[in-house]
Design an enzyme around this catalytic site. Structure first.
Site, PDB file in Angstrom:
ATOM      1  CG  ASP A 145     -16.759  -3.802  -8.777  1.00  0.00           C
ATOM      2  OD1 ASP A 145     -16.546  -5.014  -8.801  1.00  0.00           O
ATOM      3  OD2 ASP A 145     -15.865  -2.944  -8.875  1.00  0.00           O
ATOM      4  CE  LYS A 151     -11.264  -6.966  -5.362  1.00  0.00           C
ATOM      5  NZ  LYS A 151     -11.676  -6.082  -6.429  1.00  0.00           N
ATOM      6  CG  MET A 170     -10.966   3.994  -1.180  1.00  0.00           C
ATOM      7  SD  MET A 170     -10.001   2.858  -2.174  1.00  0.00           S
ATOM      8  CE  MET A 170      -9.601   3.870  -3.589  1.00  0.00           C
TER       9      MET A 170
HETATM   10  N1  SAH Z   1     -14.154   4.097  -9.383  1.00  0.00           N
HETATM   11  C1  SAH Z   1     -14.788   4.813  -8.298  1.00  0.00           C
HETATM   12  C2  SAH Z   1     -13.936   4.821  -7.039  1.00  0.00           C
HETATM   13  C3  SAH Z   1     -13.797   3.459  -6.412  1.00  0.00           C
HETATM   14  S1  SAH Z   1     -12.861   3.493  -4.946  1.00  0.00           S
HETATM   15  C4  SAH Z   1     -15.098   6.232  -8.769  1.00  0.00           C
HETATM   16  O1  SAH Z   1     -14.628   6.637  -9.835  1.00  0.00           O
HETATM   17  O2  SAH Z   1     -15.853   6.925  -8.084  1.00  0.00           O
HETATM   18  C5  SAH Z   1     -14.136   3.580  -3.714  1.00  0.00           C
HETATM   19  C6  SAH Z   1     -14.141   4.954  -3.070  1.00  0.00           C
HETATM   20  O3  SAH Z   1     -14.812   5.882  -3.922  1.00  0.00           O
HETATM   21  C7  SAH Z   1     -14.883   5.034  -1.751  1.00  0.00           C
HETATM   22  O4  SAH Z   1     -14.083   4.619  -0.673  1.00  0.00           O
HETATM   23  C8  SAH Z   1     -15.171   6.507  -1.670  1.00  0.00           C
HETATM   24  O5  SAH Z   1     -14.041   7.245  -1.297  1.00  0.00           O
HETATM   25  C9  SAH Z   1     -15.474   6.838  -3.137  1.00  0.00           C
HETATM   26  N2  SAH Z   1     -16.907   6.767  -3.437  1.00  0.00           N
HETATM   27  C10 SAH Z   1     -17.530   5.925  -4.269  1.00  0.00           C
HETATM   28  N3  SAH Z   1     -18.847   6.193  -4.351  1.00  0.00           N
HETATM   29  C11 SAH Z   1     -19.054   7.250  -3.544  1.00  0.00           C
HETATM   30  C12 SAH Z   1     -20.200   8.030  -3.208  1.00  0.00           C
HETATM   31  N4  SAH Z   1     -21.406   7.765  -3.719  1.00  0.00           N
HETATM   32  N5  SAH Z   1     -20.031   9.067  -2.346  1.00  0.00           N
HETATM   33  C13 SAH Z   1     -18.830   9.360  -1.831  1.00  0.00           C
HETATM   34  N6  SAH Z   1     -17.720   8.656  -2.121  1.00  0.00           N
HETATM   35  C14 SAH Z   1     -17.828   7.626  -2.952  1.00  0.00           C
END
Ligand code: SAH
Length: 254
Positions: free
Chosen positions: A36, A57, A169
């Site tokens: 991903d 995506k 998000m």
């Molecule tokens: N499964 C992932 C979330 C996926 S949705 C998890 O558990 O973290 C994607 C969202 O996750 C992004 O829009 C953001 O809000 C958050 N996100 C993912 N990686 C991030 C990071 N390194 N720093 C801050 N937000 C992050």
């Protein structure tokens, strides 16, 4: 022919050292890895033997639909291959693991979930924010501001829930989040932290209040991926010495 299996693996928020030992083990056994967006490239060093398929995506691969990814997992597993589906953070937190596990079960494919550290938890910790704190917050709500069906969360209920809100998000919906939480009775002085690229070398964070968060985000130039931590616990962040990151190589304990 022998059926393969699928691991749904959480790659964590970015820092490869937050990968679990179980994830490293599964990656080392995988024959195909579906990767991903938001998965740190260094993590792929744990599966040099595997065929790599990018199914993000974002950038470059916008057309990879969820249905296509699921069919791909099924096809490889039916070829008898061990498939690792590598996702950012934790696969069960806004990671569509629920749909994928169900789909695989319906098609008779063995599936195992390997947890990862979800971005919101790591982001808060690196800023020294305790997400729960006795007398301050009795829980945490992980919430997304974005829903595919266009529906919005019940911000009024969240405003008065007494839990720390960790919003995923949310970068493009700050106005709505702010307005709805204020309308729902959350005080404008409620502390907010906005944390971008948590755990990565380019991590940035901005502290402010609910009332001021639009101006703060604009001034800061907040960009995705970022999480918002909203609640009184943010004022209890302990930063400084203890928040310094250890970037030294991992040493083995004999
Ligand atoms: N499964 C992932 C979330 C996926 S949705 C998890 O558990 O973290 C994607 C969202 O996750 C992004 O829009 C953001 O809000 C958050 N996100 C993912 N990686 C991030 C990071 N390194 N720093 C801050 N937000 C992050």
């Amino acid at each position: 022919m022998k059926q393969g299996k699928v691991w749904l693996i959480g790659a964590g928020p970015g820092d490869p050292e937050l990968l679990t030992l179980k994830a490293v083990k599964a990656l080392g056994q995988a024959q195909v890895v579906l990767v991903d967006d938001l998965v740190a490239p260094q993590i792929l060093a744990y599966c040099p033997q595997a065929r790599m398929v990018k199914v993000g995506k974002r950038g470059g691969c916008r057309s990879t639909s969820q249905e296509f990814i699921q069919r791909l997992m099924l096809r490889y597993a039916r070829q008898g291959l061990c498939v690792a589906r590598l996702k950012g953070g934790d696969p069960c937190v806004f990671g569509r693991a629920g749909e994928e596990v169900r789909w695989l079960a319906e098609h008779g494919i063995a599936c195992e979930i390997v947890n990862g550290v979800t971005a919101g938890l790591a982001a808060a910790s690196l800023c020294g924010i305790p997400l729960t704190l006795r007398g301050v917050a009795r829980g945490v709500t992980l919430i997304t501001a974005h829903a595919e069906d266009g529906s919005t969360p019940d911000w009024s209920a969240l405003a008065t829930s007494g839990t720390t809100l960790v919003v995923y998000m949310g970068v493009t919906r700050l106005e709505e989040i702010r307005a709805c939480l204020l309308a729902g009775g959350m005080p404008g002085a409620t502390p907010v932290a906005m944390i971008e690229n948590a755990t990565l070398p380019q991590q940035r964070q901005c502290f402010g209040t609910l009332a001021g968060m639009i101006g703060d985000a604009a001034g800061f130039g907040l960009r995705s991926p970022a999480v918002l931590v909203i609640g009184d616990v943010v004022a209890h962040a302990v930063r400084g010495e203890s928040a310094e990151r250890d970037t030294s190589p991992i040493e083995r304990c004999a």
